[in-house]
Design a protein around this motif. Structure first.
Motif, short mmCIF file in Angstrom:
data_model
loop_
_atom_site.label_atom_id
_atom_site.label_comp_id
_atom_site.label_asym_id
_atom_site.label_seq_id
_atom_site.Cartn_x
_atom_site.Cartn_y
_atom_site.Cartn_z
N PHE A 145 0.25 -1.17 -0.19
CA PHE A 145 0.06 -0.39 0.39
C PHE A 145 0.86 1.18 0.19
N ALA A 146 1.99 1.41 0.70
CA ALA A 146 2.83 2.11 1.12
C ALA A 146 3.68 3.06 -0.31
N ILE A 147 3.68 2.13 -1.78
CA ILE A 147 3.99 2.07 -3.05
C ILE A 147 3.63 3.67 -3.23
N ALA A 148 2.42 3.42 -3.09
CA ALA A 148 1.37 4.74 -3.77
C ALA A 148 0.58 4.60 -2.98
N PRO A 149 0.72 5.50 -1.45
CA PRO A 149 -0.45 5.72 -0.19
C PRO A 149 -1.19 6.63 -0.91
N ASP A 150 -0.73 7.50 -1.88
CA ASP A 150 -1.67 8.76 -1.96
C ASP A 150 -2.68 8.10 -3.27
N GLN A 151 -2.45 7.03 -3.88
CA GLN A 151 -3.59 6.67 -5.04
C GLN A 151 -3.86 5.42 -4.63
N ASN A 152 -3.00 4.63 -3.36
CA ASN A 152 -4.02 3.15 -3.01
C ASN A 152 -5.47 3.69 -1.93
N GLU A 153 -6.46 2.60 -1.91
CA GLU A 153 -7.26 2.32 -1.52
C GLU A 153 -7.61 1.08 -0.31
N ARG A 154 -8.19 1.58 0.74
CA ARG A 154 -8.32 0.26 1.26
C ARG A 154 -9.88 -0.03 0.65
N VAL A 155 -9.84 -1.55 1.77
CA VAL A 155 -10.56 -2.52 0.53
C VAL A 155 -11.31 -3.34 1.80
N GLN A 156 -12.54 -3.75 2.53
CA GLN A 156 -12.87 -4.64 3.24
C GLN A 156 -13.76 -5.39 2.66
N LEU A 157 -12.92 -6.90 2.58
CA LEU A 157 -14.12 -7.92 1.99
C LEU A 157 -15.49 -8.33 3.13
N THR A 158 -16.54 -7.91 2.53
CA THR A 158 -17.59 -8.07 3.28
C THR A 158 -17.25 -10.02 4.10
N LYS A 159 -17.41 -11.12 2.96
CA LYS A 159 -16.91 -12.26 3.52
C LYS A 159 -15.81 -12.33 4.48
N TYR A 160 -15.20 -11.74 4.14
CA TYR A 160 -13.24 -12.12 4.95
C TYR A 160 -12.70 -10.52 5.96
N PRO A 161 -13.43 -10.08 6.66
CA PRO A 161 -12.55 -8.79 7.44
C PRO A 161 -11.59 -9.09 7.86
N LEU A 162 -11.12 -10.32 8.38
CA LEU A 162 -9.27 -10.09 8.40
C LEU A 162 -8.79 -10.31 7.15
N ALA A 163 -8.53 -9.86 6.11
CA ALA A 163 -8.07 -9.80 4.83
C ALA A 163 -7.52 -8.67 4.99
N HIS A 164 -6.14 -8.54 4.37
CA HIS A 164 -6.24 -7.33 4.16
C HIS A 164 -5.86 -6.60 2.68
N SER A 165 -6.55 -5.68 1.91
CA SER A 165 -6.43 -5.73 0.70
C SER A 165 -6.38 -4.46 0.52
N HIS A 166 -5.66 -3.98 -1.03
CA HIS A 166 -6.56 -2.51 -1.80
C HIS A 166 -6.14 -2.61 -2.83
N TRP A 167 -6.87 -1.22 -3.63
CA TRP A 167 -6.82 -1.26 -4.98
C TRP A 167 -6.94 0.00 -4.93
N ARG A 168 -6.29 1.01 -6.87
CA ARG A 168 -5.88 1.99 -7.09
C ARG A 168 -7.40 2.29 -7.87
N PRO A 169 -8.17 3.23 -7.43
CA PRO A 169 -9.63 3.41 -8.06
C PRO A 169 -9.21 3.73 -9.50
N GLY A 170 -9.73 2.90 -10.05
CA GLY A 170 -9.99 3.63 -11.15
C GLY A 170 -8.90 2.49 -12.74
N THR A 171 -8.37 2.32 -12.11
CA THR A 171 -6.94 1.01 -11.81
C THR A 171 -7.89 -0.68 -12.26
N PRO A 172 -7.72 -1.54 -12.89
CA PRO A 172 -8.85 -3.16 -12.64
C PRO A 172 -8.30 -3.72 -12.15
#
Length: 395
Positions: free
Chosen positions: A143-170
Motif C-alpha cells: 500500500f505504501a508504494i503509492a499511498p496517495d493513490q491506493n485505497e483500502r478495501v474491506q471484504l464482507t466475507k473475509y473481514p480479516l483480509a488485508h486488501s487494497h486497490w487503486r481506483p480507476g485501475t482494474p
C-alpha cells in the motif's frame, strides 16, 4: 494340467531402449536428506492444496504459470520486491504460486486487455503469529508504494483480509493469514469495477482456505525429514538424467490437483486425467514463467514451459482405469510410429510452433501409464521402451 508354459510378459531385455536405464532409481542412487530436498518436497506437497483457476471460476481454465518459493528472495516474483525482507524477518519456510486466466496463453502473444487474470500464492510460516504479522506487513508495504493513490478495501466475507486497490485501475491485491499459512492474491479484470474485483477475491479465499485446513503445516525439522518416495512412485519413472534430488518440475510426485498446475488447459486436463491417482514428473516442466513484467509476473505469464524432453508417469486406480486413461491420451497416434515390440504403446508427432520437432509416446504397464517425449522419433520410441521396461523391472 496338460500344456506348455509360456511367459506371462515379454522379455524386456530385448527391447530397444537406447542409452536409457531400465533400473529403478533406488537401485543406483541413495536419497540424502537436505534442506534443499526437503523444501522441494514440501512445495510439491503444498501444491496439492493450492487452487487453480477452475476452482475459483470456471472461465479461468488456463494456466499462466507457476512459481516455487524456496527462499525469501523468491517472494518478489509474486509480491512487490519490498516484501522480501518481510518474508525473511518472519522466517518464511516455503511457498507455491499459480496463475490463471480466461485467455489461453501463447508464447510471444500479448495478453488481451479484456482478460481476467489471477495469481494465488500460498506461503507457510513457522506459526500463526508470524503468518498474521507477515500478511499485515505485506499489505502495508504494498500500500505504501503509492499511498496517495491506493485505497483500502474491506471484504464482507473475509473481514480479516488485508486488501487494497487503486481506483480507476482494474486490479486488486489481498492477503490473509490462515493458521501458519499466508494466502495472497492479485487479480486483474477488464474493467475497474470494485464489486467484480472483490467478488473474485472472495471466491479465491472460499476455495483456497478449506484446502489448507486439510494440510497440516510442517516445522523446519519435519521439512528436513521428508522422504523422497514414500509410495514407491518416483523410482519407477523414466529418469534420463538420473536425477536423485527432488525438484518441483524436475523430479516430483503429485496428486491430480498438484499436477493440474502444470497444465495449460486445466479444465480439459482435469477430465483427461481423471483416472489418475498419482502423477510423477521427470525433467518435465520449468517452474518459472516468462513474462513481460516483474512483481506480479505470474498473472501475466506466457503459460507453462515444458522441457524439450522428459517423462510423466501416472498411476491409475486399477488396470481398467489405466486402460481408459491410455486410450484417451494421444488420441490420434500414428500406428507406423509405435516402438517395436512394446505392448500397449503408441506415438505421434505433435504440431509445434517452435523450431524443433516434438514426438510423444504413451505406454501402459498394468495400472501405470507412461508419457514421454523427445525431439527425434527414434529417441522418443527408445524412451517409451525404456519406460515400459523400467515399470516391469520395478515390481
Amino acid at each position: 494340467m496338460a500344456g506348455t508354459p509360456r511367459p506371462g510378459e515379454i522379455d524386456v531385455r530385448a527391447l530397444d531402449v537406447g542409452q536409457y536405464s531400465t533400473e529403478p532409481l533406488d537401485s543406483y542412487d541413495e536419497f540424502q536428506h537436505s534442506l534443499r530436498s526437503g523444501t522441494a518436497l514440501a512445495i510439491s506437497r503444498l501444491a496439492n492444496h493450492v487452487v487453480t483457476g477452475i476452482d475459483i471460476d470456471a472461465k479461468l481454465r488456463y494456466g499462466t504459470g507457476v512459481q516455487q518459493i524456496t527462499t525469501p528472495d523468491d517472494v518478489k516474483n509474486v509480491l512487490a520486491e519490498q516484501s522480501v525482507p518481510i518474508a525473511a524477518r518472519n522466517k518464511i519456510l516455503f511457498g507455491f504460486a499459480s496463475g490463471s486466466s480466461d485467455f489461453r496463453p501463447e508464447p510471444a502473444v500479448a495478453v488481451p486487455p479484456d482478460s481476467t487474470l489471477t495469481t494465488v500464492a500460498v506461503m507457510q510460516f513457522p506459526d500463526a503469529e508470524s503468518a498474521e504479522r507477515a500478511a499485515a506487513e505485506f499489505e502495508e508495504t504494498d500500500f505504501a508504494i503509492a499511498p496517495d493513490q491506493n485505497e483500502r478495501v474491506q471484504l464482507t466475507k473475509y473481514p480479516l483480509a488485508h486488501s487494497h486497490w487503486r481506483p480507476g485501475t482494474p486490479t486488486i491485491g489481498s492477503a490473509i493469514a490462515h493458521g501458519s499459512y499466508v494466502v495472497t492474491t492479485f487479480i486483474a479484470t477488464s474493467q475497474p469495477v470494485l464489486a467484480d474485483l472483490t467478488d473474485l477475491v472472495e471466491k479465491v479465499y472460499t476455495a483456497q482456505l478449506p484446502m489448507l485446513d486439510t494440510l497440516a503445516p510442517l516445522s523446519a525439522e519435519q521439512t528436513l525429514r521428508l522422504d523422497l518416495d514414500p509410495e514407491g512412485l518416483i523410482r519407477r519413472v523414466l529418469n534420463p538424467s538420473k536425477l536423485g534430488v527432488p525438484d518441483v518440475g524436475g523430479l516430483a510426485a503429485y496428486e491430480l490437483q498438484g499436477f493440474l498446475h502444470w497444465q495449460t488447459d486445466r479444465a480439459a486436463a482435469k477430465d483427461l486425467y481423471a483416472n489418475g491417482e498419482r502423477f510423477v514428473l521427470s525433467d518435465a516442466y520449468s517452474p518459472t514463467t516468462n513474462s513481460y513484467t516483474r512483481g506480479i509476473a505470474q498473472s501475466f505469464g506466457k503459460g507453462i514451459s515444458r522441457f524439450l524432453d522428459g517423462a510423466i508417469l501416472i498411476r491409475a486406480r486399477d488396470i481398467d482405469s489405466a486402460k481408459a486413461l491410455w486410450s484417451t491420451i494421444l488420441d490420434a497416434p500414428d500406428t507406423s510410429q509405435a516402438p517395436s515390440n512394446v505392448p500397449d504403446s503408441k506415438c505421434a508427432e505433435i504440431p509445434t510452433k517452435i523450431y524443433v520437432k516434438d514426438w510423444v509416446c504413451a505406454v501402459r504397464y498394468r495400472n501405470y501409464v507412461g508419457y514421454v517425449w523427445g525431439t527425434q522419433l527414434q529417441d522418443a520410441q527408445q524412451r517409451a521402451a525404456a519406460q515400459y521396461a523400467l515399470l516391469a523391472n520395478s515390481q
